[in-house]
Design a protein around this motif. Structure first.
Motif, PDB file in Angstrom:
ATOM      1  N   MET A   1      -6.985  16.365   3.895  1.00 36.56           N
ATOM      2  CA  MET A   1      -6.880  14.930   3.557  1.00 36.56           C
ATOM      3  C   MET A   1      -5.615  14.360   4.164  1.00 36.56           C
ATOM      4  SD  MET A   1      -6.760  13.123  -0.205  1.00 36.56           S
ATOM      5  CE  MET A   1      -5.275  14.021  -0.665  1.00 36.56           C
ATOM      6  N   THR A   2      -5.762  13.234   4.814  1.00 42.81           N
ATOM      7  CA  THR A   2      -4.585  12.625   5.433  1.00 42.81           C
ATOM      8  C   THR A   2      -3.670  12.002   4.400  1.00 42.81           C
ATOM      9  OG1 THR A   2      -3.850  10.978   7.019  1.00 42.81           O
ATOM     10  CG2 THR A   2      -5.804  10.434   5.769  1.00 42.81           C
ATOM     11  N   SER A   3      -2.370  12.006   4.686  1.00 41.75           N
ATOM     12  CA  SER A   3      -1.404  11.395   3.774  1.00 41.75           C
ATOM     13  C   SER A   3      -0.796  10.146   4.383  1.00 41.75           C
ATOM     14  CB  SER A   3      -0.283  12.383   3.432  1.00 41.75           C
ATOM     15  OG  SER A   3       0.429  12.752   4.582  1.00 41.75           O
ATOM     16  N   SER A   4      -1.338   9.736   5.519  1.00 43.59           N
ATOM     17  CA  SER A   4      -0.794   8.549   6.166  1.00 43.59           C
ATOM     18  C   SER A   4      -1.336   7.300   5.501  1.00 43.59           C
ATOM     19  CB  SER A   4      -1.157   8.540   7.655  1.00 43.59           C
ATOM     20  OG  SER A   4      -2.548   8.495   7.822  1.00 43.59           O
ATOM     21  N   ALA A   5      -0.503   6.285   5.409  1.00 41.14           N
ATOM     22  CA  ALA A   5      -0.910   5.024   4.809  1.00 41.14           C
ATOM     23  C   ALA A   5      -0.909   3.948   5.876  1.00 41.14           C
ATOM     24  CB  ALA A   5       0.050   4.651   3.669  1.00 41.14           C
ATOM     25  N   PRO A   6      -1.623   2.874   5.639  1.00 49.92           N
ATOM     26  CA  PRO A   6      -1.648   1.795   6.635  1.00 49.92           C
ATOM     27  C   PRO A   6      -0.236   1.307   6.950  1.00 49.92           C
ATOM     28  CG  PRO A   6      -3.285   1.431   4.905  1.00 49.92           C
ATOM     29  CD  PRO A   6      -2.442   2.570   4.457  1.00 49.92           C
ATOM     30  N   SER A   7       0.065   1.142   8.241  1.00 49.81           N
ATOM     31  CA  SER A   7       1.412   0.745   8.635  1.00 49.81           C
ATOM     32  C   SER A   7       1.577  -0.770   8.638  1.00 49.81           C
ATOM     33  CB  SER A   7       1.735   1.305  10.033  1.00 49.81           C
ATOM     34  OG  SER A   7       0.781   0.864  10.967  1.00 49.81           O
ATOM     35  N   SER A   8       0.470  -1.504   8.815  1.00 49.90           N
ATOM     36  CA  SER A   8       0.558  -2.958   8.858  1.00 49.90           C
ATOM     37  C   SER A   8       0.094  -3.540   7.523  1.00 49.90           C
ATOM     38  CB  SER A   8      -0.310  -3.491   9.994  1.00 49.90           C
ATOM     39  OG  SER A   8      -1.652  -3.128   9.811  1.00 49.90           O
ATOM     40  N   ARG A   9       0.985  -4.219   6.848  1.00 46.47           N
ATOM     41  CA  ARG A   9       0.653  -4.863   5.578  1.00 46.47           C
ATOM     42  C   ARG A   9       1.636  -6.000   5.355  1.00 46.47           C
ATOM     43  NH1 ARG A   9       4.488  -2.741   1.986  1.00 46.47           N
ATOM     44  NH2 ARG A   9       5.241  -0.639   2.452  1.00 46.47           N
ATOM     45  N   THR A  10       1.216  -6.922   4.519  1.00 43.64           N
ATOM     46  CA  THR A  10       2.061  -8.077   4.243  1.00 43.64           C
ATOM     47  C   THR A  10       2.657  -8.037   2.839  1.00 43.64           C
ATOM     48  OG1 THR A  10       0.111  -9.322   3.523  1.00 43.64           O
ATOM     49  CG2 THR A  10       0.782  -9.547   5.827  1.00 43.64           C
ATOM     50  N   CYS A  11       2.020  -7.329   1.908  1.00 47.14           N
ATOM     51  CA  CYS A  11       2.524  -7.308   0.532  1.00 47.14           C
ATOM     52  C   CYS A  11       3.552  -6.199   0.324  1.00 47.14           C
ATOM     53  CB  CYS A  11       1.379  -7.143  -0.462  1.00 47.14           C
ATOM     54  SG  CYS A  11       0.571  -5.526  -0.437  1.00 47.14           S
ATOM     55  N   LYS A  12       4.452  -6.411  -0.615  1.00 46.20           N
ATOM     56  CA  LYS A  12       5.419  -5.392  -1.003  1.00 46.20           C
ATOM     57  C   LYS A  12       4.725  -4.390  -1.926  1.00 46.20           C
ATOM     58  CE  LYS A  12       8.879  -7.380   1.092  1.00 46.20           C
ATOM     59  NZ  LYS A  12       9.505  -6.744   2.275  1.00 46.20           N
ATOM     60  N   ILE A  13       5.104  -3.128  -1.826  1.00 47.64           N
ATOM     61  CA  ILE A  13       4.468  -2.092  -2.639  1.00 47.64           C
ATOM     62  C   ILE A  13       5.516  -1.247  -3.343  1.00 47.64           C
ATOM     63  CG2 ILE A  13       3.027  -0.017  -2.615  1.00 47.64           C
ATOM     64  CD1 ILE A  13       1.501  -1.210  -0.285  1.00 47.64           C
ATOM     65  N   VAL A  14       5.339  -1.098  -4.649  1.00 46.42           N
ATOM     66  CA  VAL A  14       6.171  -0.198  -5.442  1.00 46.42           C
ATOM     67  C   VAL A  14       5.269   0.925  -5.925  1.00 46.42           C
ATOM     68  CG1 VAL A  14       7.563   0.079  -7.528  1.00 46.42           C
ATOM     69  CG2 VAL A  14       7.747  -2.022  -6.175  1.00 46.42           C
ATOM     70  N   ALA A  15       5.605   2.149  -5.558  1.00 40.93           N
ATOM     71  CA  ALA A  15       4.835   3.326  -5.960  1.00 40.93           C
ATOM     72  C   ALA A  15       5.498   3.961  -7.180  1.00 40.93           C
ATOM     73  CB  ALA A  15       4.776   4.333  -4.812  1.00 40.93           C
ATOM     74  N   VAL A  16       4.744   4.092  -8.247  1.00 44.84           N
ATOM     75  CA  VAL A  16       5.276   4.670  -9.483  1.00 44.84           C
ATOM     76  C   VAL A  16       4.480   5.913  -9.851  1.00 44.84           C
ATOM     77  CG1 VAL A  16       5.785   4.288 -11.921  1.00 44.84           C
ATOM     78  CG2 VAL A  16       5.999   2.393 -10.298  1.00 44.84           C
ATOM     79  N   ASP A  17       5.133   7.055  -9.799  1.00 44.44           N
ATOM     80  CA  ASP A  17       4.511   8.311 -10.199  1.00 44.44           C
ATOM     81  C   ASP A  17       5.184   8.821 -11.466  1.00 44.44           C
ATOM     82  OD1 ASP A  17       2.635   8.748  -8.007  1.00 44.44           O
ATOM     83  OD2 ASP A  17       4.414   8.936  -6.751  1.00 44.44           O
ATOM     84  N   GLY A  18       4.511   9.736 -12.143  1.00 45.17           N
ATOM     85  CA  GLY A  18       5.102  10.298 -13.342  1.00 45.17           C
ATOM     86  C   GLY A  18       4.058  10.911 -14.252  1.00 45.17           C
ATOM     87  N   PRO A  19       4.497  11.705 -15.205  1.00 44.20           N
ATOM     88  CA  PRO A  19       3.580  12.400 -16.098  1.00 44.20           C
ATOM     89  C   PRO A  19       2.942  11.471 -17.127  1.00 44.20           C
ATOM     90  CG  PRO A  19       5.832  12.769 -16.793  1.00 44.20           C
ATOM     91  CD  PRO A  19       5.913  12.027 -15.495  1.00 44.20           C
ATOM     92  N   ALA A  20       1.909  11.976 -17.781  1.00 37.01           N
ATOM     93  CA  ALA A  20       1.217  11.222 -18.825  1.00 37.01           C
ATOM     94  C   ALA A  20       2.179  10.890 -19.964  1.00 37.01           C
ATOM     95  CB  ALA A  20       0.044  12.040 -19.359  1.00 37.01           C
ATOM     96  N   GLY A  21       2.078   9.666 -20.476  1.00 36.45           N
ATOM     97  CA  GLY A  21       2.881   9.271 -21.621  1.00 36.45           C
ATOM     98  C   GLY A  21       4.263   8.756 -21.285  1.00 36.45           C
TER      99      GLY A  21
END
Length: 236
Positions: A1-21
């Motif tokens: 599975m590729t881990s690359s994300a689209p390089s062209s975008r106009t919106c800002k993105i905040v990625a939030v990871d973390g455990p349940a709860g």
């Protein structure tokens, strides 16, 4: 599975990871409301697929059945970015997505490389539809789904705090039951271990993610702190 994300975008993105709860959904949804951004709860997508499979009495390890469900889901999904309601062929799945069973089933199918590969484009599509910005939460957002996010946050809290929060969701207004609390702790710990040890897209902190510990913060404090974090790192 590729881990690359689209390089062209106009919106800002905040990625939030973390455990349940750790408070991801409660905090991220309100932060988005206050900022006028879009909130994408990727966990709901996995829970939806697992729920549909159960409703149809199809095995959670049956790849062909899961492939069919995911393809159908991507076509028939009715998603409200404002309320986070998930509809499928006119059925509102949302209330059932909060159950413990849905969470366990989602964690189970999330180990499947095929499921993650097929849901990846949908996660990106829902996010990139945002006209301004989006907060996306899950387990592998900063490492797989959006490795080029403008800000990566690893949101966590102590096991005790996470268990108390979960109990509060399940038994709103009731006095905490010590035995039930211990059972919830065990369930959360098992979920943590399952998510962290799975071979495909495990729960890990991205090297460039900021740790955001909410153990000593209430919901209002967590929301305010995240908004400040975003404003500090993403120019308006």
């Amino acid at each position: 599975m590729t881990s690359s994300a689209p390089s062209s975008r106009t919106c800002k993105i905040v990625a939030v990871d973390g455990p349940a709860g750790s408070g991801k959904s409660s905090v991220c949804s309100e932060v988005c409301r206050q900022l006028g951004w879009t909130y994408v709860n990727t966990g709901f997508l996995y829970r939806s697929i697992a729920l549909i499979a159960r409703q149809r009495n199809q095995g959670l390890e049956d790849n062909e059945a899961l492939r069919g469900i995911i393809n159908e889901f991507c076509e028939a999904l009715q998603w409200d970015p404002t309320t986070q309601a998930v509809g499928f062929h006119g059925q509102n799945l949302t209330p059932q997505l909060y159950t413990d069973q849905a969470g366990k089933d989602a964690s189970s199918i999330a180990k499947n490389p095929l499921v993650r590969e097929l849901l990846l484009p949908l996660q990106r599509r829902l996010t990139l539809q945002s006209p301004v910005g989006a907060i996306v939460d899950g387990r592998d957002i900063g490492t797989v789904v959006f490795p080029d996010a403008d800000l990566k946050i690893f949101m966590t809290a102590s096991l005790e705090v996470r268990a108390l929060r979960r109990m509060g969701q399940l038994q709103e207004g009731q006095k905490p039951d010590p035995a039930e609390l211990e059972a919830i702790k065990t369930s959360i710990l098992q979920r943590d271990q399952q998510d962290a040890k799975r071979g495909t897209a495990p729960l890990i902190q991205a090297p460039d993610a900021i740790v955001f510990d909410t153990s000593d913060l209430d919901i209002k404090g967590s929301i305010a702190a995240m908004i400040q974090l975003i404003r500090n790192h993403i120019p308006s």
